[in-house]
Design a protein around this motif. Sequence first.
Motif, PDB file in Angstrom:
ATOM      1  N   THR A 128     -54.832   9.145 -25.855  1.00 45.68           N
ATOM      2  CA  THR A 128     -56.008   9.251 -26.724  1.00 45.68           C
ATOM      3  C   THR A 128     -55.698   8.640 -28.083  1.00 45.68           C
ATOM      4  O   THR A 128     -56.463   7.823 -28.609  1.00 45.68           O
ATOM      5  CB  THR A 128     -56.409  10.739 -26.889  1.00 45.68           C
ATOM      6  N   LYS A 129     -54.545   9.008 -28.654  1.00 43.26           N
ATOM      7  CA  LYS A 129     -54.194   8.536 -29.998  1.00 43.26           C
ATOM      8  C   LYS A 129     -53.939   7.020 -29.984  1.00 43.26           C
ATOM      9  O   LYS A 129     -54.419   6.300 -30.878  1.00 43.26           O
ATOM     10  CB  LYS A 129     -52.939   9.295 -30.472  1.00 43.26           C
ATOM     11  N   VAL A 130     -53.185   6.555 -28.981  1.00 40.58           N
ATOM     12  CA  VAL A 130     -52.908   5.115 -28.900  1.00 40.58           C
ATOM     13  C   VAL A 130     -54.229   4.352 -28.765  1.00 40.58           C
ATOM     14  O   VAL A 130     -54.441   3.317 -29.402  1.00 40.58           O
ATOM     15  CB  VAL A 130     -51.943   4.805 -27.722  1.00 40.58           C
ATOM     16  N   GLY A 131     -55.150   4.889 -27.958  1.00 35.45           N
ATOM     17  CA  GLY A 131     -56.468   4.255 -27.790  1.00 35.45           C
ATOM     18  C   GLY A 131     -57.189   4.128 -29.123  1.00 35.45           C
ATOM     19  O   GLY A 131     -57.807   3.096 -29.415  1.00 35.45           O
ATOM     20  N   GLU A 132     -57.089   5.165 -29.949  1.00 34.27           N
ATOM     21  CA  GLU A 132     -57.760   5.125 -31.266  1.00 34.27           C
ATOM     22  C   GLU A 132     -57.117   4.078 -32.177  1.00 34.27           C
ATOM     23  O   GLU A 132     -57.783   3.424 -32.965  1.00 34.27           O
ATOM     24  CB  GLU A 132     -57.649   6.487 -31.952  1.00 34.27           C
ATOM     25  N   LEU A 133     -55.799   3.939 -32.064  1.00 38.86           N
ATOM     26  CA  LEU A 133     -55.070   3.056 -32.988  1.00 38.86           C
ATOM     27  C   LEU A 133     -55.114   1.583 -32.571  1.00 38.86           C
ATOM     28  O   LEU A 133     -54.940   0.695 -33.401  1.00 38.86           O
ATOM     29  CB  LEU A 133     -53.602   3.510 -33.090  1.00 38.86           C
ATOM     30  N   LEU A 134     -55.309   1.346 -31.277  1.00 37.85           N
ATOM     31  CA  LEU A 134     -55.244  -0.051 -30.809  1.00 37.85           C
ATOM     32  C   LEU A 134     -56.482  -0.849 -31.225  1.00 37.85           C
ATOM     33  O   LEU A 134     -57.598  -0.339 -31.120  1.00 37.85           O
ATOM     34  CB  LEU A 134     -55.156  -0.084 -29.278  1.00 37.85           C
ATOM     35  N   PRO A 135     -56.275  -2.122 -31.615  1.00 35.24           N
ATOM     36  CA  PRO A 135     -57.434  -2.962 -31.911  1.00 35.24           C
ATOM     37  C   PRO A 135     -58.017  -3.603 -30.645  1.00 35.24           C
ATOM     38  O   PRO A 135     -59.009  -4.324 -30.705  1.00 35.24           O
ATOM     39  CB  PRO A 135     -56.836  -4.038 -32.832  1.00 35.24           C
ATOM     40  N   VAL A 136     -57.368  -3.366 -29.506  1.00 36.15           N
ATOM     41  CA  VAL A 136     -57.835  -3.965 -28.244  1.00 36.15           C
ATOM     42  C   VAL A 136     -58.060  -2.868 -27.204  1.00 36.15           C
ATOM     43  O   VAL A 136     -57.638  -1.725 -27.388  1.00 36.15           O
ATOM     44  CB  VAL A 136     -56.802  -4.987 -27.693  1.00 36.15           C
ATOM     45  N   ARG A 137     -58.658  -3.266 -26.084  1.00 41.49           N
ATOM     46  CA  ARG A 137     -59.058  -2.273 -25.079  1.00 41.49           C
ATOM     47  C   ARG A 137     -57.848  -1.587 -24.422  1.00 41.49           C
ATOM     48  O   ARG A 137     -56.864  -2.238 -24.079  1.00 41.49           O
ATOM     49  CB  ARG A 137     -59.909  -2.947 -23.994  1.00 41.49           C
ATOM     50  N   LEU A 138     -57.955  -0.275 -24.259  1.00 43.55           N
ATOM     51  CA  LEU A 138     -56.970   0.492 -23.490  1.00 43.55           C
ATOM     52  C   LEU A 138     -57.686   1.045 -22.260  1.00 43.55           C
ATOM     53  O   LEU A 138     -58.701   1.729 -22.364  1.00 43.55           O
ATOM     54  CB  LEU A 138     -56.406   1.653 -24.315  1.00 43.55           C
ATOM     55  N   THR A 139     -57.133   0.725 -21.091  1.00 45.92           N
ATOM     56  CA  THR A 139     -57.733   1.165 -19.831  1.00 45.92           C
ATOM     57  C   THR A 139     -56.720   1.989 -19.063  1.00 45.92           C
ATOM     58  O   THR A 139     -55.535   1.667 -19.044  1.00 45.92           O
ATOM     59  CB  THR A 139     -58.111  -0.068 -18.974  1.00 45.92           C
ATOM     60  N   GLU A 140     -57.198   3.045 -18.422  1.00 44.78           N
ATOM     61  CA  GLU A 140     -56.319   3.926 -17.659  1.00 44.78           C
ATOM     62  C   GLU A 140     -56.670   3.787 -16.171  1.00 44.78           C
ATOM     63  O   GLU A 140     -57.842   3.783 -15.810  1.00 44.78           O
ATOM     64  CB  GLU A 140     -56.601   5.352 -18.134  1.00 44.78           C
ATOM     65  N   VAL A 141     -55.620   3.715 -15.346  1.00 47.00           N
ATOM     66  CA  VAL A 141     -55.829   3.569 -13.894  1.00 47.00           C
ATOM     67  C   VAL A 141     -55.093   4.715 -13.205  1.00 47.00           C
ATOM     68  O   VAL A 141     -53.904   4.916 -13.454  1.00 47.00           O
ATOM     69  CB  VAL A 141     -55.270   2.215 -13.401  1.00 47.00           C
ATOM     70  N   ASP A 142     -55.769   5.435 -12.341  1.00 48.27           N
ATOM     71  CA  ASP A 142     -55.070   6.497 -11.594  1.00 48.27           C
ATOM     72  C   ASP A 142     -54.282   5.838 -10.459  1.00 48.27           C
ATOM     73  O   ASP A 142     -54.839   5.494  -9.413  1.00 48.27           O
ATOM     74  CB  ASP A 142     -56.065   7.537 -11.055  1.00 48.27           C
ATOM     75  N   ALA A 143     -52.996   5.674 -10.702  1.00 53.55           N
ATOM     76  CA  ALA A 143     -52.110   5.036  -9.722  1.00 53.55           C
ATOM     77  C   ALA A 143     -51.283   6.083  -8.994  1.00 53.55           C
ATOM     78  O   ALA A 143     -50.379   5.749  -8.229  1.00 53.55           O
ATOM     79  CB  ALA A 143     -51.185   4.047 -10.442  1.00 53.55           C
ATOM     80  N   HIS A 144     -51.554   7.362  -9.239  1.00 51.94           N
ATOM     81  CA  HIS A 144     -50.720   8.431  -8.685  1.00 51.94           C
ATOM     82  C   HIS A 144     -51.413   9.138  -7.526  1.00 51.94           C
ATOM     83  O   HIS A 144     -50.780   9.492  -6.540  1.00 51.94           O
ATOM     84  CB  HIS A 144     -50.404   9.450  -9.790  1.00 51.94           C
ATOM     85  N   ASN A 145     -52.700   9.362  -7.690  1.00 51.90           N
ATOM     86  CA  ASN A 145     -53.449  10.056  -6.639  1.00 51.90           C
ATOM     87  C   ASN A 145     -54.022   9.049  -5.658  1.00 51.90           C
ATOM     88  O   ASN A 145     -54.411   7.944  -6.042  1.00 51.90           O
ATOM     89  CB  ASN A 145     -54.579  10.878  -7.270  1.00 51.90           C
ATOM     90  N   ILE A 146     -54.099   9.471  -4.407  1.00 50.56           N
ATOM     91  CA  ILE A 146     -54.692   8.579  -3.408  1.00 50.56           C
ATOM     92  C   ILE A 146     -56.188   8.476  -3.708  1.00 50.56           C
ATOM     93  O   ILE A 146     -56.713   7.372  -3.864  1.00 50.56           O
ATOM     94  CB  ILE A 146     -54.413   9.116  -1.982  1.00 50.56           C
ATOM     95  N   VAL A 147     -56.848   9.614  -3.826  1.00 51.08           N
ATOM     96  CA  VAL A 147     -58.241   9.603  -4.291  1.00 51.08           C
ATOM     97  C   VAL A 147     -58.195   9.850  -5.797  1.00 51.08           C
ATOM     98  O   VAL A 147     -57.692  10.893  -6.235  1.00 51.08           O
ATOM     99  CB  VAL A 147     -59.063  10.720  -3.602  1.00 51.08           C
ATOM    100  N   PRO A 148     -58.683   8.905  -6.612  1.00 49.51           N
ATOM    101  CA  PRO A 148     -58.564   9.093  -8.070  1.00 49.51           C
ATOM    102  C   PRO A 148     -59.084  10.467  -8.494  1.00 49.51           C
ATOM    103  O   PRO A 148     -60.105  10.937  -7.986  1.00 49.51           O
ATOM    104  CB  PRO A 148     -59.443   7.966  -8.635  1.00 49.51           C
TER     105      PRO A 148
END
Length: 456
Positions: A128-148
């Motif tokens: 959350t904090k890194v997303g606020e600080l970044l000047p570019v897009r931050l995207t999260e991908v659920d790579a851990h669960n089979i069904v996101p």
Amino acid sequence: MLVDVRRVRGRNEAPVAPGAVLYWMQRDQRAEDNWALLYAQENARERQVPLFVVFNLVPTFGNTTLRHYDFMLRGLAETEGTLRKRGIPFFLTEGLPTDTLPAFVLEHQLGEVVTDFNPLRFTSAWRTKVGELLPVRLTEVDAHNIVPCWVASPKEEFAAYTFRPKVHKLLPEFLTEFPKLRQQSGVSLLPPIDWERVLTNITTDRTVLPVTWLAPGAQAAQRCLEVFCTERLATYDSKRNNPNETGQSNLSPYFHFGQLAPQRAALSVQAVKAPRAARDAYLEELIVRRELADNYCFYNEHYDRVEGSHVWAQKTIAEQAGDKREFLYIKDNWEAAATHDPLWNAMQRQLGETGKLHGWCRMYWAKKIYEWSPDAQTAIDTALYLNDRYELDGSDPNGVVGVMWSIAGVHDRAWNPRPVFGKIRYMNFAGAKRKFDVKAYIERWSEPAATLFHDR
Ligand SMILES: Cc1cc2nc3c(=O)[nH]c(=O)nc-3n(C[C@H](O)[C@H](O)[C@H](O)COP(=O)(O)OP(=O)(O)OC[C@H]3O[C@@H](n4cnc5c(N)ncnc54)[C@H](O)[C@@H]3O)c2cc1C
């Protein structure tokens, strides 16, 4: 699209800039079978920009020790090598990600950041904090669960029986073969990282030693999976609950550090010719129980507090709060395996020495911590402290739910009331004796065994 867009969610509103794509690797520390890395590569190829990977090393966090850092860093060394072969530069930064990530993005003039998903609050807060600080897009991908996690259910599930049909319905759409990570060319690679130096310099607690019975890394994980599929899967349903047998898969540390995708394990298990009951029992643990743990931690902000449990459980815990405890122990007693109960002590020794307490024992172990603690919240805190400090697979949603199931009835139902536990399910020494050869277990894990064992 190679990666199902339902796996992906934005973590800020910033735009994509012209520079390279960065995969900020956190929970899923592998090069192959990684939806977050595949998504980052897909974006880089589409925009014809380079792909970089960064891992940010936090020198100390929570109750982790050298045991965890050793397994993780050796696994990352292999991941760096695999990425190198694919032409993808791997960076290691050290410090708090809220400091290092924004600085790294600015320094390298990156265009966007992709990261993986973990429902635990300390890493979620970083994103959350890194997303606020970044000047570019931050995207999260659920790579851990089979069904996101957010697709499997839009809310906290009551129990496995409410979650199971939802996940099973979606499995045909998500339990698919992974595409291969593609070769990148034309991007300069970095000199290899001196991982031994990193390990020597890490400022973590060094008093809990690395494990010797399980080799870290993606290749070792794959071997462990193959051995389980050929030698033990067929008897998983009959042997997994016997702490004197090696009936479980031992894969949880690989899942925890993201060195093996649970989806890869599920695909391999499905492909093995083994009795249906054994395969189903394994897939129930691997998919339903494991992904239910992420569901609980994702949707319940009080996930490690009594307030996070069902209303019936909170009520019964409050009603029994004044009950006299037959024994009361403090942290030092627990940690030294110095209770009156030889079985509990043997379990704590197995945990301390090996970094893996057998799955069945984990339930007894946590329930006794409740029985001999002044109150439920102290018991939860003690159990999580010991779990996360000594279990190699600790600091994981599975650990949170295991402890909360044992002490606060999470995902369980109400049982006949009894002192201290109220309606929370009770377990005792006599029950353990009916289940397995308790004497043999105590002899294996206690010193000197003969004087510790009292037949009850
Ligand atoms: C008090 C307590 C603490 C626990 N702490 C942890 C922990 O810190 N980390 C952790 O990964 N698991 C934890 N568990 C869950 C479970 O005991 C372990 O995942 C399992 O014993 C790991 O061994 P394995 O990989 O050989 O399991 P297997 O029996 O081979 O199971 C296969 C996989 O299914 C999943 N799984 C199995 N049992 C459960 C379960 N009850 N809940 C959720 N997923 C499950 C795991 O990912 C596991 O690797 C805890 C359970 C309890 C009761």
